[in-house]
Design a protein around this motif. Structure first.
Motif, PDB file in Angstrom:
ATOM      1  N   CYS A  48       0.848  -1.189   0.000  1.00 12.01           N
ATOM      2  CA  CYS A  48       0.000   0.000   0.000  1.00 12.01           C
ATOM      3  C   CYS A  48       0.886   1.242   0.000  1.00 12.01           C
ATOM      4  O   CYS A  48       1.574   1.516   0.980  1.00 12.01           O
ATOM      5  N   ALA A  49       0.850   1.995  -1.088  1.00  9.37           N
ATOM      6  CA  ALA A  49       1.628   3.231  -1.187  1.00  9.37           C
ATOM      7  C   ALA A  49       0.927   4.404  -0.501  1.00  9.37           C
ATOM      8  O   ALA A  49       1.547   5.439  -0.274  1.00  9.37           O
ATOM      9  N   MET A  94      -7.530   3.679   6.979  1.00  3.42           N
ATOM     10  CA  MET A  94      -8.054   3.840   8.322  1.00  3.42           C
ATOM     11  C   MET A  94      -7.298   2.872   9.222  1.00  3.42           C
ATOM     12  O   MET A  94      -6.647   1.958   8.760  1.00  3.42           O
ATOM     13  N   ARG A  95      -7.403   3.127  10.522  1.00  3.95           N
ATOM     14  CA  ARG A  95      -6.860   2.166  11.473  1.00  3.95           C
ATOM     15  C   ARG A  95      -7.933   1.843  12.488  1.00  3.95           C
ATOM     16  O   ARG A  95      -8.897   2.581  12.661  1.00  3.95           O
ATOM     17  N   THR A  96      -7.747   0.712  13.130  1.00  9.21           N
ATOM     18  CA  THR A  96      -8.677   0.350  14.178  1.00  9.21           C
ATOM     19  C   THR A  96      -8.642   1.411  15.265  1.00  9.21           C
ATOM     20  O   THR A  96      -7.601   2.013  15.526  1.00  9.21           O
ATOM     21  N   TRP A 146      -3.717  -2.171  13.931  1.00 11.15           N
ATOM     22  CA  TRP A 146      -3.645  -2.462  12.500  1.00 11.15           C
ATOM     23  C   TRP A 146      -4.333  -1.378  11.667  1.00 11.15           C
ATOM     24  O   TRP A 146      -5.182  -0.648  12.140  1.00 11.15           O
ATOM     25  N   ARG A 147      -3.926  -1.311  10.404  1.00  6.88           N
ATOM     26  CA  ARG A 147      -4.472  -0.337   9.449  1.00  6.88           C
ATOM     27  C   ARG A 147      -5.014  -1.087   8.233  1.00  6.88           C
ATOM     28  O   ARG A 147      -4.521  -2.162   7.901  1.00  6.88           O
ATOM     29  N   TRP A 148      -5.964  -0.482   7.554  1.00  7.95           N
ATOM     30  CA  TRP A 148      -6.545  -1.070   6.359  1.00  7.95           C
ATOM     31  C   TRP A 148      -6.603  -0.014   5.269  1.00  7.95           C
ATOM     32  O   TRP A 148      -6.998   1.128   5.522  1.00  7.95           O
ATOM     33  N   CYS A 149      -6.195  -0.402   4.052  1.00  4.99           N
ATOM     34  CA  CYS A 149      -6.302   0.478   2.893  1.00  4.99           C
ATOM     35  C   CYS A 149      -7.501   0.038   2.059  1.00  4.99           C
ATOM     36  O   CYS A 149      -7.546  -1.090   1.555  1.00  4.99           O
ATOM     37  N   VAL A 185      -8.392   1.217  -0.816  1.00  3.58           N
ATOM     38  CA  VAL A 185      -8.063   1.210  -2.243  1.00  3.58           C
ATOM     39  C   VAL A 185      -7.364  -0.099  -2.621  1.00  3.58           C
ATOM     40  O   VAL A 185      -7.751  -0.768  -3.589  1.00  3.58           O
ATOM     41  N   ASP A 186      -6.314  -0.449  -1.881  1.00  2.00           N
ATOM     42  CA  ASP A 186      -5.518  -1.625  -2.211  1.00  2.00           C
ATOM     43  C   ASP A 186      -6.045  -2.917  -1.589  1.00  2.00           C
ATOM     44  O   ASP A 186      -5.573  -3.992  -1.913  1.00  2.00           O
ATOM     45  N   HIS A 187      -7.008  -2.793  -0.679  1.00  3.83           N
ATOM     46  CA  HIS A 187      -7.589  -3.951   0.017  1.00  3.83           C
ATOM     47  C   HIS A 187      -6.532  -4.789   0.712  1.00  3.83           C
ATOM     48  O   HIS A 187      -6.500  -6.018   0.578  1.00  3.83           O
ATOM     49  N   VAL A 188      -5.667  -4.094   1.473  1.00  7.19           N
ATOM     50  CA  VAL A 188      -4.605  -4.775   2.230  1.00  7.19           C
ATOM     51  C   VAL A 188      -4.451  -4.137   3.611  1.00  7.19           C
ATOM     52  O   VAL A 188      -4.791  -2.979   3.813  1.00  7.19           O
ATOM     53  N   LEU A 189      -3.943  -4.941   4.527  1.00  7.49           N
ATOM     54  CA  LEU A 189      -3.514  -4.382   5.805  1.00  7.49           C
ATOM     55  C   LEU A 189      -2.305  -3.531   5.513  1.00  7.49           C
ATOM     56  O   LEU A 189      -1.374  -3.968   4.838  1.00  7.49           O
ATOM     57  N   ALA A 190      -2.332  -2.312   5.987  1.00  9.96           N
ATOM     58  CA  ALA A 190      -1.270  -1.366   5.631  1.00  9.96           C
ATOM     59  C   ALA A 190      -0.327  -1.129   6.791  1.00  9.96           C
ATOM     60  O   ALA A 190      -0.686  -1.167   7.920  1.00  9.96           O
TER      61      ALA A 190
END
Length: 86
Positions: free
Chosen positions: A4-5, A67-69, A76-79, A81-86
């Motif tokens: 995730c960039a 976003m992050r929890t 943890w963070r979630w992107c 756009v990329d649908h990955v844990l960031a």
């Protein structure tokens, strides 16, 4: 593994939360299951397990990608756009 960039372009320091709960849930009279913090603007929304999915709706409305929890003891963070844990 997908990268995730978007994390690299997040504001530093991360924004403080605009509230301590999901204001969309409060307004709708529902209860958030888990909270998420937008790392672009500090909006607090509920997760996709909540009835109204305000964190995802915030992404759809604003395009803020990461976003992050906002749950105690988690980081943890979630992107979106990329649908990955960031």
């Amino acid at each position: 593994m997908k990268h995730c960039a978007h994390v690299d372009s997040l504001p530093r320091p991360e924004p403080g939360p605009r509230s301590d709960t999901c204001e969309g849930c409060v307004a709708a009279g529902t209860h958030p299951v888990q909270l998420r913090l937008c790392l672009e603007c500090g909006n607090v929304g509920c997760c996709d397990s909540s009835p109204l999915k305000h964190a995802a709706a915030h992404f759809e409305e604003t395009g803020h990608p990461v976003m992050r929890t906002f749950e105690p003891g988690e980081s943890w963070r979630w992107c979106f756009v990329d649908h990955v844990l960031a």
